[in-house]
Design an enzyme around this catalytic site. Structure first.
Site, PDB file in Angstrom:
ATOM      1  N   TYR A   1      28.606  40.579  33.788  1.00  0.00           N
ATOM      2  CA  TYR A   1      30.350  40.894  33.589  1.00  0.00           C
ATOM      3  C   TYR A   1      30.411  41.633  32.567  1.00  0.00           C
ATOM      4  O   TYR A   1      30.548  43.022  32.571  1.00  0.00           O
ATOM      5  CB  TYR A   1      31.193  39.741  33.387  1.00  0.00           C
ATOM      6  CG  TYR A   1      32.490  40.056  33.445  1.00  0.00           C
ATOM      7  CD1 TYR A   1      33.866  40.017  34.737  1.00  0.00           C
ATOM      8  CD2 TYR A   1      33.247  40.129  32.096  1.00  0.00           C
ATOM      9  CE1 TYR A   1      34.728  40.444  34.403  1.00  0.00           C
ATOM     10  CE2 TYR A   1      34.749  40.540  31.748  1.00  0.00           C
ATOM     11  CZ  TYR A   1      34.850  40.499  33.101  1.00  0.00           C
ATOM     12  OH  TYR A   1      36.892  40.765  32.435  1.00  0.00           O
TER      13      TYR A   1
ATOM     14  N   SER B   1      37.346  45.753  29.834  1.00  0.00           N
ATOM     15  CA  SER B   1      37.190  44.409  28.809  1.00  0.00           C
ATOM     16  C   SER B   1      36.814  44.152  27.744  1.00  0.00           C
ATOM     17  O   SER B   1      37.009  45.301  27.251  1.00  0.00           O
ATOM     18  CB  SER B   1      36.256  43.602  30.111  1.00  0.00           C
ATOM     19  OG  SER B   1      35.862  42.685  29.230  1.00  0.00           O
TER      20      SER B   1
HETATM   21  P1  NAP Z   1      40.941  38.107  39.052  1.00  0.00           P
HETATM   22  O1  NAP Z   1      40.736  36.801  39.052  1.00  0.00           O
HETATM   23  O2  NAP Z   1      39.591  38.777  38.360  1.00  0.00           O
HETATM   24  O3  NAP Z   1      41.427  38.917  40.496  1.00  0.00           O
HETATM   25  C1  NAP Z   1      41.486  39.851  41.074  1.00  0.00           C
HETATM   26  C2  NAP Z   1      41.989  39.824  42.321  1.00  0.00           C
HETATM   27  O4  NAP Z   1      40.183  40.735  43.059  1.00  0.00           O
HETATM   28  C3  NAP Z   1      41.800  38.416  43.765  1.00  0.00           C
HETATM   29  O5  NAP Z   1      42.789  38.573  44.178  1.00  0.00           O
HETATM   30  C4  NAP Z   1      40.959  38.534  43.707  1.00  0.00           C
HETATM   31  O6  NAP Z   1      40.017  37.473  45.064  1.00  0.00           O
HETATM   32  C5  NAP Z   1      40.604  39.812  43.748  1.00  0.00           C
HETATM   33  N1  NAP Z   1      38.909  40.253  44.575  1.00  0.00           N
HETATM   34  C6  NAP Z   1      37.762  39.785  44.275  1.00  0.00           C
HETATM   35  N2  NAP Z   1      36.829  40.281  44.898  1.00  0.00           N
HETATM   36  C7  NAP Z   1      37.381  41.094  45.777  1.00  0.00           C
HETATM   37  C8  NAP Z   1      36.805  42.375  46.502  1.00  0.00           C
HETATM   38  N3  NAP Z   1      35.812  42.348  46.430  1.00  0.00           N
HETATM   39  N4  NAP Z   1      37.389  42.577  47.414  1.00  0.00           N
HETATM   40  C9  NAP Z   1      39.208  42.823  47.470  1.00  0.00           C
HETATM   41  N5  NAP Z   1      39.607  42.166  45.992  1.00  0.00           N
HETATM   42  C10 NAP Z   1      38.188  41.281  45.370  1.00  0.00           C
HETATM   43  O7  NAP Z   1      41.937  37.999  38.377  1.00  0.00           O
HETATM   44  P2  NAP Z   1      42.954  39.136  36.552  1.00  0.00           P
HETATM   45  O8  NAP Z   1      41.964  37.370  35.811  1.00  0.00           O
HETATM   46  O9  NAP Z   1      43.928  39.027  37.375  1.00  0.00           O
HETATM   47  O10 NAP Z   1      41.731  40.190  36.625  1.00  0.00           O
HETATM   48  C11 NAP Z   1      42.099  41.143  36.717  1.00  0.00           C
HETATM   49  C12 NAP Z   1      41.413  42.391  36.606  1.00  0.00           C
HETATM   50  O11 NAP Z   1      41.055  42.549  35.200  1.00  0.00           O
HETATM   51  C13 NAP Z   1      39.241  42.344  36.453  1.00  0.00           C
HETATM   52  O12 NAP Z   1      38.547  42.910  37.563  1.00  0.00           O
HETATM   53  C14 NAP Z   1      38.749  41.070  35.387  1.00  0.00           C
HETATM   54  O13 NAP Z   1      38.011  41.653  35.516  1.00  0.00           O
HETATM   55  C15 NAP Z   1      40.127  41.832  34.402  1.00  0.00           C
HETATM   56  N6  NAP Z   1      39.903  41.476  32.965  1.00  0.00           N
HETATM   57  C16 NAP Z   1      40.606  39.924  32.746  1.00  0.00           C
HETATM   58  C17 NAP Z   1      40.812  39.642  31.966  1.00  0.00           C
HETATM   59  C18 NAP Z   1      41.304  38.249  32.279  1.00  0.00           C
HETATM   60  O14 NAP Z   1      41.618  37.691  30.882  1.00  0.00           O
HETATM   61  N7  NAP Z   1      42.425  37.539  32.803  1.00  0.00           N
HETATM   62  C19 NAP Z   1      40.734  40.148  30.605  1.00  0.00           C
HETATM   63  C20 NAP Z   1      40.377  41.518  30.493  1.00  0.00           C
HETATM   64  C21 NAP Z   1      39.210  42.580  31.862  1.00  0.00           C
HETATM   65  P3  NAP Z   1      39.669  35.959  44.386  1.00  0.00           P
HETATM   66  O15 NAP Z   1      40.596  35.234  43.687  1.00  0.00           O
HETATM   67  O16 NAP Z   1      39.512  35.350  46.272  1.00  0.00           O
HETATM   68  O17 NAP Z   1      38.687  36.106  43.953  1.00  0.00           O
HETATM   69  C1  GCO Z   2      34.834  35.539  29.243  1.00  0.00           C
HETATM   70  C2  GCO Z   2      36.390  36.001  29.641  1.00  0.00           C
HETATM   71  C3  GCO Z   2      36.586  37.584  29.749  1.00  0.00           C
HETATM   72  C4  GCO Z   2      37.442  38.336  29.477  1.00  0.00           C
HETATM   73  C5  GCO Z   2      38.109  39.545  29.672  1.00  0.00           C
HETATM   74  C6  GCO Z   2      37.711  39.866  28.172  1.00  0.00           C
HETATM   75  O1  GCO Z   2      34.212  34.630  29.661  1.00  0.00           O
HETATM   76  O2  GCO Z   2      34.778  35.300  28.241  1.00  0.00           O
HETATM   77  O3  GCO Z   2      36.678  35.515  30.828  1.00  0.00           O
HETATM   78  O4  GCO Z   2      35.082  37.922  29.403  1.00  0.00           O
HETATM   79  O5  GCO Z   2      37.727  38.005  31.100  1.00  0.00           O
HETATM   80  O6  GCO Z   2      37.169  40.728  30.537  1.00  0.00           O
HETATM   81  O7  GCO Z   2      38.786  41.035  27.953  1.00  0.00           O
END
Ligand code: NAP
Ligand code: GCO
Length: 266
Positions: free
Chosen positions: A160, A147
Site C-alpha cells: 500500500y 494517503s
Molecule cells: P475503500 O474500502 O478503499 O474502497 C473504495 C471502493 O473501491 C470500494 O467500493 C471498493 O470495492 C472499490 N474497488 C476496489 N477495487 C476496485 C477495482 N479493481 N475496480 C473498481 N473498484 C474497486 O474505501 P475508502 O476507505 O473510502 O477509501 C477510498 C480511497 O481512499 C482509497 O484509495 C483508500 O486507499 C484511500 N484512503 C483511505 C483512508 C482511510 O482512512 N479510510 C485514508 C487515506 C486514503 P470493495 O468494497 O469490493 O473493495
Molecule cells: C493503515 C491504514 C492506512 C489508511 C490511510 C492513511 O492500515 O495504516 O489503513 O493506510 O487507511 O491510507 O492515510
C-alpha cells in the site's frame, strides 16, 4: 467571475471511481452539491446498486456503472460510454483502492502486485483514458486519492505504501506532462478516516476499551480525533474547481496535522 462562482462545478461531469460508499461517495455528494453531474463505478453490480440507492436517498441523480479499474479494455469502454451517455469527463477522482495488512516477509508477490494494480496501475489506466478528451476540451482536473502512506511507512502495509508513494509521483508526472494542456492533477492525502477500510483498526476490545491502534492514532493527530469523510469534501471541491486553476502537482494532506507532528512528549 465572483469568488463563489470560482468554486462552482456547475455544468461539469465528474467521474469518481469506487464511489458506492466511503470517501468516494462523500466526495461525489459534495461535488453534486457544487453543481457537478456525478458518474461513478464500482467493482460489482451489488455495490453499484447500493451506491445508486444511497445517492438517490440524498436526492442525487448519479450515473453508476460496473467496471474493474485495473482492466484497461473495460475502462476504455466505460469512458466511451460515459462520453456518449453523459458527456466528456471534466473531473476525474481516482478513489478506488484496496489495502492488505500483511507483514512484508509473509506477503506473497501476487498479493503485493494486486495492491499495486488497484492503487497505482489503475489511476494510470483511468487517467490515460480521460486525458485525450480533456485536452480536446481545453481543460481537466484529476484528483488522486493518496494517503499518509505516500509519505510514511508502517508495519504490514508495504504494498500500500509503495503504491500510494508511487501515486504521489504519478500525480506530479501527470502535472508535468499535461499542465500545458490546462490539466491540473493534484492529490489528496487523507489522514486516518473513519470508513469500513479502517474499521478493523478501530474495533472495540472485549472489555469495551479502545483498540490500541485507535488510541495511537488519536495521540498522533494534533486534532485529537479520526477524520470523517466530510473532512475531505471541501478540499476535493476546491481541487476540482476553477479556484485551483494554478494549483498543480500538489498533494493536499487532510490529516488533522499528523504529518506536522512529532508526537506527544512523554
Ligand atoms: P475503500 O474500502 O478503499 O474502497 C473504495 C471502493 O473501491 C470500494 O467500493 C471498493 O470495492 C472499490 N474497488 C476496489 N477495487 C476496485 C477495482 N479493481 N475496480 C473498481 N473498484 C474497486 O474505501 P475508502 O476507505 O473510502 O477509501 C477510498 C480511497 O481512499 C482509497 O484509495 C483508500 O486507499 C484511500 N484512503 C483511505 C483512508 C482511510 O482512512 N479510510 C485514508 C487515506 C486514503 P470493495 O468494497 O469490493 O473493495
Ligand atoms: C493503515 C491504514 C492506512 C489508511 C490511510 C492513511 O492500515 O495504516 O489503513 O493506510 O487507511 O491510507 O492515510
Amino acid at each position: 467571475m465572483n469568488i463563489m462562482e470560482k468554486f462552482s462545478l456547475e455544468g461539469k461531469v465528474a467521474l469518481i471511481t469506487g464511489a458506492s460508499y466511503g470517501i468516494g461517495f462523500a466526495i461525489a455528494c459534495g461535488m453534486a452539491e457544487a453543481g457537478a453531474t456525478i458518474v461513478f463505478n464500482d467493482i460489482n453490480q451489488d455495490l453499484v446498486n447500493k451506491g445508486m440507492a444511497a445517492y438517490e436517498e440524498k436526492g442525487i441523480k448519479a450515473h453508476g456503472y460496473v467496471c474493474d479499474v485495473t482492466d484497461e479494455d473495460a475502462v476504455n469502454a466505460l469512458v466511451a460510454k460515459i462520453e456518449a451517455e453523459v458527456g466528456v469527463v471534466d473531473i476525474l477522482v481516482n478513489n478506488a483502492g484496496i489495502i492488505k495488512r500483511i507483514p512484508m516477509c509473509e506477503m506473497s508477490a501476487a498479493d503485493f502486485r494486486k495492491v499495486i494494480d488497484v492503487d497505482l496501475n489503475a489511476p494510470f489506466i483511468v487517467s490515460k483514458a480521460v486525458i485525450p478528451a480533456m485536452i480536446k476540451k481545453g481543460h481537466g482536473k484529476i484528483i488522486n486519492i493518496c494517503s499518509m502512506m505516500s509519505e510514511l511507512g508502517r508495519e504490514t502495509v508495504s504494498a500500500y505504501a509503495a503504491a500510494k508513494g508511487g501515486l504521489k509521483m504519478l500525480t506530479r508526472n501527470i502535472c508535468s506532462e499535461y499542465g500545458e494542456a490546462n490539466i491540473q492533477c493534484n492529490g489528496i492525502g487523507p489522514g486516518y478516516i473513519e470508513t469500513p477500510q479502517t474499521a478493523p483498526l478501530r474495533e472495540r476490545q472485549a472489555d469495551g476499551s479502545r483498540h490500541p491502534f485507535d488510541q495511537f492514532i488519536i495521540s498522533k493527530t494534533p486534532a485529537g480525533r479520526w477524520g470523517t469523510t466530510d473532512d475531505l469534501v471541501g478540499p476535493a471541491v476546491f481541487l476540482a474547481s476553477d479556484a485551483s486553476d494554478f494549483v498543480n502537482g500538489h498533494i493536499l494532506y487532510v490529516d488533522g496535522g499528523i504529518l506536522a507532528y512529532i508526537g506527544k512528549q512523554p
